[in-house]
Design a protein around this motif. Structure first.
Motif, PDB file in Angstrom:
ATOM      1  N   THR A  24       0.862  -1.183   0.000  1.00  0.00           N
ATOM      2  CA  THR A  24       0.000   0.000   0.000  1.00  0.00           C
ATOM      3  C   THR A  24       0.892   1.226   0.000  1.00  0.00           C
ATOM      4  O   THR A  24       1.776   1.370   0.849  1.00  0.00           O
ATOM      5  CB  THR A  24      -0.907   0.035   1.248  1.00  0.00           C
ATOM      6  N   GLN A  25       0.693   2.110  -0.974  1.00  0.00           N
ATOM      7  CA  GLN A  25       1.490   3.324  -1.081  1.00  0.00           C
ATOM      8  C   GLN A  25       0.671   4.401  -1.796  1.00  0.00           C
ATOM      9  O   GLN A  25      -0.388   4.100  -2.356  1.00  0.00           O
ATOM     10  CB  GLN A  25       2.797   3.034  -1.824  1.00  0.00           C
ATOM     11  N   PRO A  26       1.114   5.649  -1.778  1.00  0.00           N
ATOM     12  CA  PRO A  26       0.336   6.705  -2.433  1.00  0.00           C
ATOM     13  C   PRO A  26       0.156   6.470  -3.931  1.00  0.00           C
ATOM     14  O   PRO A  26      -0.878   6.807  -4.511  1.00  0.00           O
ATOM     15  CB  PRO A  26       1.166   7.971  -2.167  1.00  0.00           C
ATOM     16  N   TYR A  27       1.154   5.896  -4.568  1.00  0.00           N
ATOM     17  CA  TYR A  27       1.091   5.596  -5.999  1.00  0.00           C
ATOM     18  C   TYR A  27       2.123   4.527  -6.301  1.00  0.00           C
ATOM     19  O   TYR A  27       3.072   4.316  -5.551  1.00  0.00           O
ATOM     20  CB  TYR A  27       1.357   6.845  -6.859  1.00  0.00           C
ATOM     21  N   PHE A  28       1.902   3.820  -7.405  1.00  0.00           N
ATOM     22  CA  PHE A  28       2.849   2.797  -7.807  1.00  0.00           C
ATOM     23  C   PHE A  28       4.148   3.435  -8.256  1.00  0.00           C
ATOM     24  O   PHE A  28       4.172   4.548  -8.778  1.00  0.00           O
ATOM     25  CB  PHE A  28       2.283   1.946  -8.949  1.00  0.00           C
ATOM     26  N   SER A  29       5.244   2.704  -8.096  1.00  0.00           N
ATOM     27  CA  SER A  29       6.544   3.169  -8.581  1.00  0.00           C
ATOM     28  C   SER A  29       6.433   3.490 -10.063  1.00  0.00           C
ATOM     29  O   SER A  29       5.845   2.731 -10.836  1.00  0.00           O
ATOM     30  CB  SER A  29       7.601   2.082  -8.373  1.00  0.00           C
TER      31      SER A  29
END
Length: 292
Positions: A24-29
């Motif tokens: 879970t992160q703000p946006y994908f790499s």
């Protein structure tokens, strides 16, 4: 620039055949990369564009894709994910597999020729659907709650399900070959990011070659050798993919749709759409409507 390791800060896969995790992160790499490990990705929550080999497409929540060893790929979120608004986030389930260790360990128990053939095929990228997708996802979720032998049994069941199913499509072209090397990564990442931001307007070759830091002739040769597509064809595929998404979401006149996708001439838009999708925008819209 060396290829980016797909599991930042986690060295568990160096000694293990597989590793499953929830991300879970703000946006994908946004880094375009490839690695030796195979990667199974289920998008729990997110949307944007992705490249797998020479395949360019839009992605959204619910897709399940297996990326084979050494296949260049990137999941790039829509711009709104980078603006920090609406509490958007990128959530996924990921299963990483070391193909060499997998074959090595299984060879003590069984003939691995079919597995090797399947791993080779998977270098084109595999998108699962239907009952197989549901079964694979259930096993991934199960593995997250398991350890040791029960988890390994689930992993082997998942592997067998992926290999046996016919409910899938291959993404990269039949003749796709990864021609990237370590030094290409930074340049291609800059190129793709620029195209993703500006594909809805004309991008002169002089402009994009400046982004790459080489002259126009060298850029055309470099881009085609790495993507196996001309720059013009690549941009048209991206635009038509965007048009397909708009056709799925809303009703709009063809002229407006054409303009939104970067075409100032509806004739050109219709021609490229049919060339890439094998049908006209209206036929595509009718087909999508019939699925509702």
């Amino acid at each position: 620039m060396k290829p980016l390791f797909a599991i930042p800060g986690d060295k568990a896969l160096e000694q293990s055949v597989y590793l499953v995790k929830e991300i879970t992160q703000p946006y994908f790499s946004t880094e375009f990369h490839f690695h030796h490990e195979c990667q199974l990705v289920y998008v729990v929550e997110s949307a944007g564009r992705r490249i797998i080999g020479d395949n360019i497409s839009y992605f959204e929540s619910g897709e399940l894709i297996f990326v084979g060893s050494g296949t260049p790929h990137v999941w790039h979120n829509e711009q709104k994910y980078f603006e920090g608004k609406n509490k958007l986030q990128a959530r996924s389930l990921a299963l990483y597999i070391s193909p060499d260790l997998l074959v090595e360990h299984l060879s003590s128990f069984t003939n691995t020729s079919a597995l090797k053939t399947w791993l080779k095929k998977a270098q084109r990228g595999i998108q699962f659907h239907g009952k197989a997708k549901a079964e694979i996802l259930a096993l991934m979720q199960q593995m997250l709650q398991q350890q040791d032998l029960p988890q390994t049994i689930s992993f082997l069941t998942l592997l067998q399900t992926m290999m046996a199913t016919k409910e899938y499509k291959l993404l990269a072209g039949t003749n796709y070959v990864n021609l990237y090397n370590d030094k290409d990564q930074s340049r291609m990442d800059d190129i793709f990011k620029y195209i993703f931001r500006h594909f809805r307007r004309d991008i002169p070759l002089s402009e994009i070659s400046a982004v790459a830091g080489i002259n126009v002739h060298s850029f055309c040769r470099f881009f085609k050798s790495r993507t196996q597509k001309s720059f013009t064809h690549f941009v048209n595929e991206l635009r038509i993919g965007y048009a397909c998404r708009l056709l799925q979401e809303k009703e709009m006149p063809i002229t407006e749709l054409s303009n939104k996708c970067g075409y100032r001439n509806t004739t050109h838009f219709n021609r490229f759409f049919k060339k890439i999708k094998g049908k006209t925008p209206r036929e595509y819209k009718k087909e999508v409507a019939s699925l509702d």
